[in-house]
Design a protein around this motif. Structure first.
Motif, mmCIF file in Angstrom:
data_model
loop_
_atom_site.group_PDB
_atom_site.id
_atom_site.type_symbol
_atom_site.label_atom_id
_atom_site.label_comp_id
_atom_site.label_asym_id
_atom_site.label_seq_id
_atom_site.Cartn_x
_atom_site.Cartn_y
_atom_site.Cartn_z
ATOM 1 N N ARG A 1 2.155 73.656 58.547
ATOM 2 C CA ARG A 1 1.006 73.364 57.695
ATOM 3 C C ARG A 1 0.599 71.898 57.865
ATOM 4 N N CYS A 2 1.578 71.017 57.800
ATOM 5 C CA CYS A 2 1.343 69.593 58.063
ATOM 6 C C CYS A 2 2.109 69.232 59.335
ATOM 7 N N ILE A 3 1.402 68.663 60.303
ATOM 8 C CA ILE A 3 2.014 68.288 61.576
ATOM 9 C C ILE A 3 1.847 66.790 61.771
ATOM 10 N N ILE A 4 2.948 66.121 61.997
ATOM 11 C CA ILE A 4 2.943 64.682 62.246
ATOM 12 C C ILE A 4 3.470 64.424 63.652
ATOM 13 N N HIS A 5 2.649 63.790 64.482
ATOM 14 C CA HIS A 5 3.102 63.373 65.809
ATOM 15 C C HIS A 5 2.952 61.867 65.916
ATOM 16 N N LEU A 6 4.076 61.192 66.101
ATOM 17 C CA LEU A 6 4.108 59.740 66.125
ATOM 18 C C LEU A 6 5.066 59.234 67.201
ATOM 19 N N HIS A 7 4.983 57.910 67.453
ATOM 20 C CA HIS A 7 5.913 57.236 68.356
ATOM 21 C C HIS A 7 6.647 56.132 67.591
ATOM 22 N N PRO A 8 7.437 56.464 66.576
ATOM 23 C CA PRO A 8 8.145 55.421 65.830
ATOM 24 C C PRO A 8 9.162 54.742 66.745
ATOM 25 N N PRO A 9 9.391 53.450 66.586
ATOM 26 C CA PRO A 9 10.207 52.725 67.577
ATOM 27 C C PRO A 9 11.624 53.254 67.750
ATOM 28 N N GLY B 1 8.283 60.821 71.912
ATOM 29 C CA GLY B 1 8.214 60.466 70.499
ATOM 30 C C GLY B 1 8.800 61.564 69.646
ATOM 31 N N VAL B 2 8.142 61.855 68.533
ATOM 32 C CA VAL B 2 8.685 62.834 67.588
ATOM 33 C C VAL B 2 7.558 63.699 67.035
ATOM 34 N N LEU B 3 7.889 64.960 66.725
ATOM 35 C CA LEU B 3 6.959 65.889 66.096
ATOM 36 C C LEU B 3 7.626 66.432 64.836
ATOM 37 N N VAL B 4 6.904 66.385 63.714
ATOM 38 C CA VAL B 4 7.436 66.831 62.426
ATOM 39 C C VAL B 4 6.485 67.857 61.830
ATOM 40 N N THR C 1 4.062 70.721 53.307
ATOM 41 C CA THR C 1 3.187 69.783 52.608
ATOM 42 C C THR C 1 3.251 68.413 53.267
ATOM 43 N N VAL C 2 2.273 67.567 52.948
ATOM 44 C CA VAL C 2 2.280 66.188 53.437
ATOM 45 C C VAL C 2 3.489 65.450 52.887
ATOM 46 N N ALA C 3 3.799 65.686 51.610
ATOM 47 C CA ALA C 3 4.925 64.988 50.986
ATOM 48 C C ALA C 3 6.226 65.248 51.738
ATOM 49 N N GLU C 4 6.471 66.504 52.077
ATOM 50 C CA GLU C 4 7.712 66.828 52.784
ATOM 51 C C GLU C 4 7.694 66.291 54.204
ATOM 52 N N ALA C 5 6.558 66.409 54.891
ATOM 53 C CA ALA C 5 6.465 65.906 56.266
ATOM 54 C C ALA C 5 6.658 64.396 56.297
ATOM 55 N N PHE C 6 6.076 63.689 55.336
ATOM 56 C CA PHE C 6 6.250 62.240 55.265
ATOM 57 C C PHE C 6 7.715 61.884 55.044
ATOM 58 N N ASP C 7 8.354 62.566 54.101
ATOM 59 C CA ASP C 7 9.750 62.266 53.791
ATOM 60 C C ASP C 7 10.655 62.550 54.988
ATOM 61 N N LEU C 8 10.413 63.653 55.676
ATOM 62 C CA LEU C 8 11.197 63.972 56.872
ATOM 63 C C LEU C 8 11.024 62.893 57.933
ATOM 64 N N THR C 9 9.781 62.443 58.138
ATOM 65 C CA THR C 9 9.524 61.408 59.134
ATOM 66 C C THR C 9 10.220 60.107 58.763
ATOM 67 N N TYR C 10 10.135 59.746 57.496
ATOM 68 C CA TYR C 10 10.779 58.524 57.015
ATOM 69 C C TYR C 10 12.281 58.563 57.296
ATOM 70 N N TYR C 11 12.923 59.643 56.888
ATOM 71 C CA TYR C 11 14.374 59.717 57.053
ATOM 72 C C TYR C 11 14.788 59.916 58.507
ATOM 73 N N PHE C 12 13.941 60.576 59.292
ATOM 74 C CA PHE C 12 14.259 60.746 60.709
ATOM 75 C C PHE C 12 14.257 59.398 61.420
ATOM 76 N N GLU C 13 13.255 58.580 61.125
ATOM 77 C CA GLU C 13 13.211 57.251 61.733
ATOM 78 C C GLU C 13 14.378 56.386 61.248
ATOM 79 N N ARG C 14 14.733 56.490 59.965
ATOM 80 C CA ARG C 14 15.901 55.753 59.451
ATOM 81 C C ARG C 14 17.178 56.235 60.126
ATOM 82 N N ALA C 15 17.282 57.550 60.322
ATOM 83 C CA ALA C 15 18.467 58.103 60.982
ATOM 84 C C ALA C 15 18.573 57.572 62.406
ATOM 85 N N CYS C 16 17.446 57.544 63.111
ATOM 86 C CA CYS C 16 17.463 57.033 64.485
ATOM 87 C C CYS C 16 17.754 55.536 64.514
ATOM 88 N N ARG C 17 17.277 54.819 63.517
ATOM 89 C CA ARG C 17 17.604 53.394 63.445
ATOM 90 C C ARG C 17 19.093 53.197 63.253
#
Length: 256
Positions: free
Chosen positions: A109-117, A179-182, A186-202
């Motif tokens: 439903r919500c798709i996020i494609h980004l290149h977080p560092p 990069g990453v695809l999430v 909902t936007v709220a869940e996709a945002f939270d997943l992206t946030y924690y995925f980038e933190r996990a990779c960090r």
């Protein structure tokens, strides 16, 4: 007469619902820029607005995430073959990925494609597995699809279809050399997943940088931790709501 009134009420509800979806997605763009997850004026976020998921909102071509407003989001139909021929067409790679995935992946439903560092750095390793070394990394234990066949820019429908098949029933994809695809409901869940995925990779990248042996959780503990994350269905809603409050206080123009 009652049927006419009911139709008008339904239409008004759908209009209100779509506006709220626009506001939420615009907020996600602003937050992606705040966290430096974006890549110049590239990358894309999209959100389904129809029950079947085939009509969706997406960012206009080459507009910086930090300036995107709710009213500027494109309303697209994944079944419309003329989309790329008309004025104001979206970015080609965005259309090829998001258009095909909204057409074929029910949970997207919500798709996020980004290149977080940090996620992109881990995606560049020969083994991009998110090893469970802490709570954040354990959230994604056995829950990430991996694309190890990068072949250049995603500029064909066939590439979008391939990514959709590869994602399967997962919400996360580590796109090797890319990069990453999430994907989320909902936007709220996709945002939270992206946030924690980038933190996990960090966290994983920092642990790798010490050169010491990683203390990896056992499969049983990692799975237990991942399930505990999944059992909490309220925190991600509060996380996104709090971030929107911050945007509202600093620059509410995203909601225009």
């Amino acid at each position: 007469m009652m049927g006419h009134l009911a139709t008008l009420k339904t239409a008004k509800t759908l209009e209100t619902d779509e506006w709220q979806l626009r506001v939420d997605l615009a907020a996600a763009f602003r937050l992606a820029a705040r966290y430096d997850w974006h890549e110049a004026v590239a990358n894309h976020l999209s959100l389904a607005v129809s029950t079947d998921g085939k009509k969706f909102l997406m960012n206009p071509r080459w507009k910086h995430f930090s300036r995107i407003k709710a009213s500027e989001l494109l309303l697209l139909d994944s079944g419309d073959p003329t989309t790329m021929d008309r004025p104001g067409a979206p970015d080609l790679t965005a259309w090829c990925i998001h258009g095909r995935m909204h057409a074929s992946v029910p949970q997207a439903r919500c798709i996020i494609h980004l290149h977080p560092p940090y996620a992109t750095a881990i995606a560049s390793l020969a083994n991009p597995e998110i090893l469970p070394i802490d709570q954040n990394t354990a959230r994604f234990y056995n829950r990430v699809a991996f694309d190890m066949d990068y072949g250049g820019m995603a500029n064909t429908d066939e590439e979008g279809d391939r990514l959709g098949r590869l994602l399967g029933n997962k919400q996360m994809m580590m796109m090797g050399n890319h990069g990453v695809l999430v994907c989320a409901e909902t936007v709220a869940e996709a945002f939270d997943l992206t946030y924690y995925f980038e933190r996990a990779c960090r966290n994983l990248a920092l642990a790798y940088s010490t050169g010491q042996k990683l203390h990896v959780m056992s499969p049983a503990v990692a799975e237990k931790t991942a399930q505990e994350w999944e059992a909490d269905r309220e925190q991600f809603k509060s996380h996104f709501a709090e971030m929107k409050e911050i945007l509202d206080a600093e620059d509410p123009s995203y909601a225009e």
